[in-house]
Design an enzyme around this catalytic site. Sequence first.
Site, PDB file in Angstrom:
ATOM      1  N   LYS B  97       0.889  -1.169   0.000  1.00 29.78           N
ATOM      2  CA  LYS B  97       0.000   0.000   0.000  1.00 29.78           C
ATOM      3  C   LYS B  97       0.920   1.210   0.000  1.00 29.78           C
ATOM      4  O   LYS B  97       1.641   1.468   0.970  1.00 29.78           O
ATOM      5  CB  LYS B  97      -0.914   0.011   1.221  1.00 29.78           C
ATOM      6  CG  LYS B  97      -1.875   1.200   1.155  1.00 29.78           C
ATOM      7  CD  LYS B  97      -2.728   1.358   2.377  1.00 29.78           C
ATOM      8  CE  LYS B  97      -3.526   2.662   2.239  1.00 29.78           C
ATOM      9  NZ  LYS B  97      -4.045   3.122   3.520  1.00 29.78           N
ATOM     10  N   GLY B 158      -8.506   9.446   9.144  1.00 22.93           N
ATOM     11  CA  GLY B 158      -8.821   9.488  10.570  1.00 22.93           C
ATOM     12  C   GLY B 158      -9.846  10.533  10.957  1.00 22.93           C
ATOM     13  O   GLY B 158     -10.158  10.687  12.134  1.00 22.93           O
TER      14      GLY B 158
END
Lengths: 373, 256
Positions: B97, B158
């Site tokens: 990733k 987040g």
Amino acid sequence: MPNFKDLFEQYSWDKVKTSVYSKSAQDVERALANPDRNLEDFKALISPAAMPYLEQMAQLSHQLTLQRFGNTMQLFAPMYLSNECQNICTYCGFSLDNKIKRKTLNDIEIAREVQAIKSMGFDHVLLVTGEANQTVGVDYLAHAIQRIRPHFANVSMEVQPLDQEDYERLIPTGLHAVLVYQETYHEADYKKHHPKGKKSNFQYRLETPDRLGRAGIHKMGLGTLIGLEDWRVDSFFTALHLDYLERTYWQTKYSLSFPRLRPFSGGLEPKVAMSDKELVQLICAYRLLNQEVELSLSTRETNLFRNHAIKLGITTMSAGSKTNPGGYAVEPQSLEQFEISDERSPAAIQEMLRAQGYEPVWKDWDVALETNV
Amino acid sequence: MEHLTIAGKTFKSRLFTGTGKFKSNQDMKEALEASESELVTVALKRVDIKDQNDQILHHLSHERIHLLPNTSGVRNAKEAVFAAELAREALETNWVKLEIHPDPKYLMPDPIETLKATEELAKKGFIVMPYIHADPVLCKRLEEAGTSAVMPLGSPIGSNKGLKTIDFLEIIIEQANVPVVVDAGIGAPSDAAKAMELGADACLVNTAIAVSQNPTQMAIAFKMAIQAGRMAYEAKLAKPIANAVASSPLTAFLDA
């Protein structure tokens, strides 16, 4: 070339102080309600008017910290390499006029200290020295980092301010972060507390974060020594400095610390005492201003305070600290820079964190993320 | 429900998960097991890839879980490639990733360095899954560079703000020739369901699960939401339209 000094000179200590102390309950409520808090809001949050709102600030700080950092607490250990110092500082155990035995770790001693710190579980270490450029200069630091770096995921440093090219030399050796505290932004008082040595140069110290930013440091830590001057005004200037640095050196990460003066050999009584309540207020105010900044708490604080600070916004803690060179394994009895308060072992801190539903993070960096080491 | 295939590997679950912010490794393990996630991202900076007994990796050792190391912490393509190669060697996976966010404050991905790194890593045989802004042109450029999927953000990492980039996600999904994984900002199961209804191939969720009061229950909630959203997409959702369409048309008698 950007320089914080230019911005700093636009502010007057006395005007900032008047502004902070004139904040009202309405200003505090406005700050609490504002999702994008600015430096004016911060003034309100550190003002005496905010004290009745402490629980509300704490709840908000906890939520913001949880969202950004999760249920985790980073742990690190300081490793004092030397207590030699050419400065006279009124508040420090290493001061030149303090007649103590001076010590600088050699390679064998460094290896012993590394082993002792590693055996406690640490993977992040903060290297600390006094300021003695002849014996503990850049050559010594580069050599020490090269010996220490292979054993730790992350190496930080809290030493004398250096020139930009010195930082550019040290960063490729594996230096990840540098902590440099202004001590106080009150220039006249700064000179009183630092009458002799290179540290007496207020401007050079003030410009250190700029030199670090230009050198491309991954992370830098700021703070003032609480007790030297009015903590509210000093904290505003710290926040101003942080705000400037984040805008200017946007690739650097930042952390803040709030060291309160602690007893030491030949000690100075704090000019301005800060209560536990006020320290909580400051921690929460920083978090409400800045959700991303790391907030670090040392073993200067008591067990009780540290146990509760976990849920107030703190993200990083030292543990099992020794503040003397060789303090872990080589020469445990040598004189400390200051007395620590929380003497619990790292294992005990780990247990305390877990009991509160927090995961102790021993490792949060990797050599794999650095091509130049 | 159709299975998802990325770079020849088939996934039953379209919920991908992260491993940060949990209050303990045990909590993480239980939540990930409950999520039935088969692709789990792990930050290189948090694990000791040289240590066979690393606690995070130990808690992730499950036959169902395919590890996706991420490069969080790097600031440019050079560092990302270096990190990916070390991860490949240590974790024996060529999946990565790609996270290049030089801005540590908002963790905004750098599109230029991400494209550069994707080109290089794809040439080196990596299965690259880059975290990016919801930028339709960048997605096409990444396809040309050899990416195996794209991972556009719904909102800042987040933040739990949900799908703030929905208009651009729709374009990306419409134009994509590789799987689209909505990554970052998904704060509630309803956000994930919405992304799946749009036609996203998967969602990656971490913070919303890890910092909830009950991560295991939240993981199950996300699993169900993603299944529901995907099923609705496959069943061909009725599109909202501006004009009324009568179920008994007034002019039907003319065709009688």
